[in-house]
Design a protein around this motif. Structure first.
Motif, mmCIF file in Angstrom:
data_model
loop_
_atom_site.group_PDB
_atom_site.id
_atom_site.type_symbol
_atom_site.label_atom_id
_atom_site.label_comp_id
_atom_site.label_asym_id
_atom_site.label_seq_id
_atom_site.Cartn_x
_atom_site.Cartn_y
_atom_site.Cartn_z
ATOM 1 N N GLN A 52 111.578 85.919 41.578
ATOM 2 C CA GLN A 52 111.509 85.803 40.393
ATOM 3 C C GLN A 52 111.342 86.971 40.062
ATOM 4 O OE1 GLN A 52 107.108 85.861 39.554
ATOM 5 N NE2 GLN A 52 107.599 84.020 37.620
ATOM 6 N N ALA A 53 111.092 88.427 40.318
ATOM 7 C CA ALA A 53 111.947 89.232 39.111
ATOM 8 C C ALA A 53 113.623 89.846 39.107
ATOM 9 C CB ALA A 53 111.303 90.220 39.258
ATOM 10 N N ALA A 54 113.552 89.742 40.467
ATOM 11 C CA ALA A 54 115.033 89.812 40.297
ATOM 12 C C ALA A 54 116.526 88.800 40.449
ATOM 13 C CB ALA A 54 115.289 90.465 41.988
ATOM 14 N N GLU A 55 115.119 86.935 40.102
ATOM 15 C CA GLU A 55 115.939 86.301 39.859
ATOM 16 C C GLU A 55 116.980 85.171 40.375
ATOM 17 O OE1 GLU A 55 117.520 86.397 35.580
ATOM 18 O OE2 GLU A 55 115.444 86.257 35.038
ATOM 19 N N ASN A 56 116.551 85.684 41.870
ATOM 20 C CA ASN A 56 117.660 85.776 43.370
ATOM 21 C C ASN A 56 116.634 84.439 44.132
ATOM 22 O OD1 ASN A 56 117.160 87.362 44.535
ATOM 23 N ND2 ASN A 56 118.507 88.630 43.914
ATOM 24 N N VAL A 57 117.345 83.979 45.047
ATOM 25 C CA VAL A 57 116.871 83.920 46.621
ATOM 26 C C VAL A 57 117.848 84.103 47.922
ATOM 27 C CG1 VAL A 57 117.086 81.523 48.108
ATOM 28 C CG2 VAL A 57 116.897 81.534 45.296
ATOM 29 N N SER A 58 117.101 85.241 48.897
ATOM 30 C CA SER A 58 116.810 85.944 49.502
ATOM 31 C C SER A 58 116.906 85.316 50.650
ATOM 32 C CB SER A 58 116.233 86.935 50.254
ATOM 33 O OG SER A 58 116.174 87.773 49.174
ATOM 34 N N GLY A 59 118.130 85.003 52.056
ATOM 35 C CA GLY A 59 117.349 84.269 53.062
ATOM 36 C C GLY A 59 118.367 85.398 53.969
ATOM 37 N N TYR A 60 116.963 84.317 55.149
ATOM 38 C CA TYR A 60 117.035 85.897 56.372
ATOM 39 C C TYR A 60 117.232 84.645 57.687
ATOM 40 C CZ TYR A 60 115.957 88.885 53.649
ATOM 41 O OH TYR A 60 115.378 90.067 52.324
ATOM 42 N N ARG A 61 117.950 85.643 58.525
ATOM 43 C CA ARG A 61 117.251 84.406 60.110
ATOM 44 C C ARG A 61 116.548 85.149 60.849
ATOM 45 N NH1 ARG A 61 121.107 81.694 63.213
ATOM 46 N NH2 ARG A 61 122.426 81.788 62.832
ATOM 47 N N ILE A 62 115.811 84.489 61.739
ATOM 48 C CA ILE A 62 114.217 84.951 62.365
ATOM 49 C C ILE A 62 115.532 85.779 63.813
ATOM 50 C CG2 ILE A 62 111.992 84.197 62.675
ATOM 51 C CD1 ILE A 62 111.517 82.968 60.793
ATOM 52 N N ASP A 63 114.935 86.397 63.493
ATOM 53 C CA ASP A 63 115.217 86.901 65.556
ATOM 54 C C ASP A 63 113.758 86.456 66.083
ATOM 55 O OD1 ASP A 63 115.214 88.251 68.050
ATOM 56 O OD2 ASP A 63 116.771 90.311 67.282
ATOM 57 N N LEU A 64 113.781 85.785 66.913
ATOM 58 C CA LEU A 64 112.451 85.012 68.054
ATOM 59 C C LEU A 64 112.328 86.163 69.039
ATOM 60 C CD1 LEU A 64 113.702 81.091 67.494
ATOM 61 C CD2 LEU A 64 112.487 82.660 66.417
ATOM 62 N N LYS A 65 113.225 86.915 69.267
ATOM 63 C CA LYS A 65 112.006 87.978 69.911
ATOM 64 C C LYS A 65 112.106 89.043 69.974
ATOM 65 C CE LYS A 65 116.082 87.258 73.172
ATOM 66 N NZ LYS A 65 117.634 87.467 73.589
ATOM 67 N N ASN A 66 111.751 89.508 68.362
ATOM 68 C CA ASN A 66 111.045 90.770 68.182
ATOM 69 C C ASN A 66 110.748 90.286 66.501
ATOM 70 O OD1 ASN A 66 113.480 91.170 66.482
ATOM 71 N ND2 ASN A 66 114.066 92.268 68.318
ATOM 72 N N GLY A 67 110.793 88.706 66.294
ATOM 73 C CA GLY A 67 110.572 89.381 64.701
ATOM 74 C C GLY A 67 110.525 89.314 63.211
ATOM 75 N N LYS A 68 112.152 90.292 63.446
ATOM 76 C CA LYS A 68 112.874 91.054 62.485
ATOM 77 C C LYS A 68 113.946 89.781 61.642
ATOM 78 C CE LYS A 68 113.341 94.938 65.038
ATOM 79 N NZ LYS A 68 113.964 96.073 64.977
#
Length: 140
Positions: A52-68
């Motif tokens: 909301q404050a940054a006025e954008n959408v972040s996107g990530y890939r989830i590393d299923l081995k360690n949750g990073k």
């Protein structure tokens, strides 16, 4: 049940690899107000957050081995003013963010290979004043 903090100020809770419950935590200067998961096969692969404050959408890939979380190419993605909610289509091809400050919805297509977002033609789409939630009806 595992509970683990992830660098993006999201709280990740997993019962099994394919089941996630998300809640947000952040400071007023960097508020994440919603998150949505994409699934690939039986495992969740991508996560998107409305900032909301940054006025954008972040996107990530989830590393299923360690949750990073691994930042997606091009992230964060431009949205309207004050995106407060985010959801994903049931076919996991599109992400939609409700932008409270600009009274519209940003629509994005998800790149199936790397998860990055690109605006759908005509986006953003005008809606009523101060949208603060968004959902998509499930398929029958």
């Amino acid at each position: 049940m595992k509970i683990r903090k992830i660098p993006s100020r999201l709280l990740w809770m997993g019962v099994v690899a394919a089941t996630f419950v998300l809640s947000t935590a952040g400071t007023p200067a960097s508020t994440t107000t919603g998150a949505s998961l994409s699934k690939s096969g039986r495992y969740s692969e991508f996560i998107y957050a409305a900032n909301q404050a940054a006025e954008n959408v972040s996107g990530y890939r989830i590393d299923l081995k360690n949750g990073k979380l691994i930042k997606l190419p091009g992230s964060p993605f431009v949205s309207g003013h004050y995106p407060v909610a985010i959801t994903m289509s049931s076919n996991h091809r599109y992400v939609y963010a409700a932008n409270q400050g600009s009274a519209n919805i940003s629509a994005y297509a998800i790149d199936p290979k790397n998860g990055s977002l690109r605006p759908v033609s005509g986006s953003p789409f005008k809606v009523g004043i101060y949208p603060d939630a968004i959902t998509i009806a499930p398929d029958n």
